[in-house]
Design a protein around this motif. Structure first.
Motif, PDB file in Angstrom:
ATOM      1  N   GLY A 167       8.707   2.413   1.988  1.00  0.00           N
ATOM      2  CA  GLY A 167       8.270   1.064   1.663  1.00  0.00           C
ATOM      3  C   GLY A 167       9.339   0.181   1.049  1.00  0.00           C
ATOM      4  N   LEU A 168      10.538   0.726   0.827  1.00  0.00           N
ATOM      5  CA  LEU A 168      11.608  -0.077   0.232  1.00  0.00           C
ATOM      6  C   LEU A 168      12.577  -0.531   1.327  1.00  0.00           C
ATOM      7  N   ASP A 169      12.535  -1.809   1.634  1.00  0.00           N
ATOM      8  CA  ASP A 169      13.360  -2.395   2.698  1.00  0.00           C
ATOM      9  C   ASP A 169      14.656  -2.931   2.086  1.00  0.00           C
ATOM     10  N   PRO A 170      15.808  -2.358   2.418  1.00  0.00           N
ATOM     11  CA  PRO A 170      17.070  -2.822   1.835  1.00  0.00           C
ATOM     12  C   PRO A 170      17.379  -4.275   2.178  1.00  0.00           C
ATOM     13  N   ASN A 171      16.906  -4.740   3.313  1.00  0.00           N
ATOM     14  CA  ASN A 171      17.157  -6.131   3.696  1.00  0.00           C
ATOM     15  C   ASN A 171      16.442  -7.116   2.765  1.00  0.00           C
ATOM     16  N   LYS A 172      15.309  -6.674   2.204  1.00  0.00           N
ATOM     17  CA  LYS A 172      14.607  -7.542   1.257  1.00  0.00           C
ATOM     18  C   LYS A 172      15.372  -7.651  -0.059  1.00  0.00           C
ATOM     19  N   VAL A 173      16.179  -6.646  -0.342  1.00  0.00           N
ATOM     20  CA  VAL A 173      17.022  -6.694  -1.539  1.00  0.00           C
ATOM     21  C   VAL A 173      18.170  -7.673  -1.324  1.00  0.00           C
ATOM     22  N   THR A 174      18.868  -7.542  -0.200  1.00  0.00           N
ATOM     23  CA  THR A 174      20.069  -8.347   0.038  1.00  0.00           C
ATOM     24  C   THR A 174      19.760  -9.792   0.441  1.00  0.00           C
ATOM     25  N   THR A 175      18.501 -10.091   0.732  1.00  0.00           N
ATOM     26  CA  THR A 175      18.123 -11.481   1.048  1.00  0.00           C
ATOM     27  C   THR A 175      17.269 -12.096  -0.059  1.00  0.00           C
TER      28      THR A 175
END
Length: 274
Positions: A167-175
């Protein structure tokens, strides 16, 4: 005039209460002593193996550990409060320093406050990403050529940490966009004092208001409106300022206790399977 025994006892009790009530400068000295004990409590916090904090740290491996980041924020908060109650008469700078102290403790609370392991890891990753982006932005503003290799390395690290966690999307972190400090302070204020959920937030707002020359707020802490035009002549009420310090130290102590609980509490999944 004759004073009977009962009247004498009443007057003695009244005087005794008056004498025992500390003045604002004595209150500040007591706050400094209390702050030292809060610092000792912070340094005594140990991350237990298999606990919630340890589980987050384990995800980050060789990078700056999340528990170290939280402890650093709390140490900074303690340092700033210590600077704000150094025994000297309060000045305009005192409110600037106290405002930053509140921001640091609120940030520490925000980092550990999430109910799930996934969200906690996500918050630490976001904080790392935002800080790196701020450094890049500063280099650009300063007409320097930023070292984007560090950004690429961090982005790769974020993917390595995030992808194994469901459930942890790395793209949501970097955006993601940096969460406003006002939101972080508001959330921390609600968590630290459930019975008075706006106290930390209002203290922070008052410190910010005085720091930026807000005349009504400055008047509320004993600064005469006409002296706002001349910051060096701010005559700040010792009594009001001592109360601000008392709020900050109490909130810092509570936040350190929350960190201690986070560091020592067993990970839920491990407890269920053990």
């Amino acid at each position: 005039m004759d004073i009977d025994e009962d009247e004498l006892k009443r007057i003695s009790a009244l005087l005794g209460a008056h004498v025992s009530r500390p003045g604002p400068q004595e209150q500040v000295r007591a706050i400094r002593t209390r702050l030292e004990s809060v610092g000792e409590l912070l340094e005594s916090v140990t991350i237990i193996p298999g606990g919630r904090a340890s589980a987050v740290d384990r995800c980050f491996q060789e990078t700056f550990l999340p528990s170290d980041l939280v402890r650093t924020q709390l140490r900074l908060s303690q340092h700033y409060i210590q600077s704000a109650c150094n025994g000297q008469a309060p000045t305009l700078t005192s409110f600037v320093v106290l405002r930053v102290a509140i921001e640091c403790m609120a940030t520490a609370q925000w980092l550990i406050a999430a109910n799930s392991h996934r969200v906690r890891v996500e918050r630490f990753l976001k904080r790392m990403w935002w800080d790196t982006q701020s450094a890049v932005d500063m280099a650009v503003v300063a007409d320097a050529i930023p070292d984007l290799n560090a950004v690429y390395d961090l982005e790769e690290t974020i993917h390595e940490i995030a992808e194994p966690i469901k459930g942890l999307d790395p793209n949501k972190v970097t955006t993601s966009k940096r969460v406003a400090l006002s939101s972080i302070v508001r959330e921390a204020s609600q968590a630290v004092r459930p019975g008075y959920p706006t106290l930390m937030q209002s203290c922070w707002m008052a410190c910010a208001g005085v720091s930026h020359g807000n005349v009504p707020m400055s008047a509320g802490v004993g600064v005469a409106p006409h002296s706002v035009r001349t910051p060096s002549e701010h005559a700040i009420s010792w009594s009001v300022y001592a109360n601000f310090l008392e709020i900050a130290v109490t909130d810092l102590q509570t936040t350190v206790e929350l960190f201690r609980r986070f560091a020592m509490e067993e990970h839920q999944n491990l407890r269920q399977t053990g």
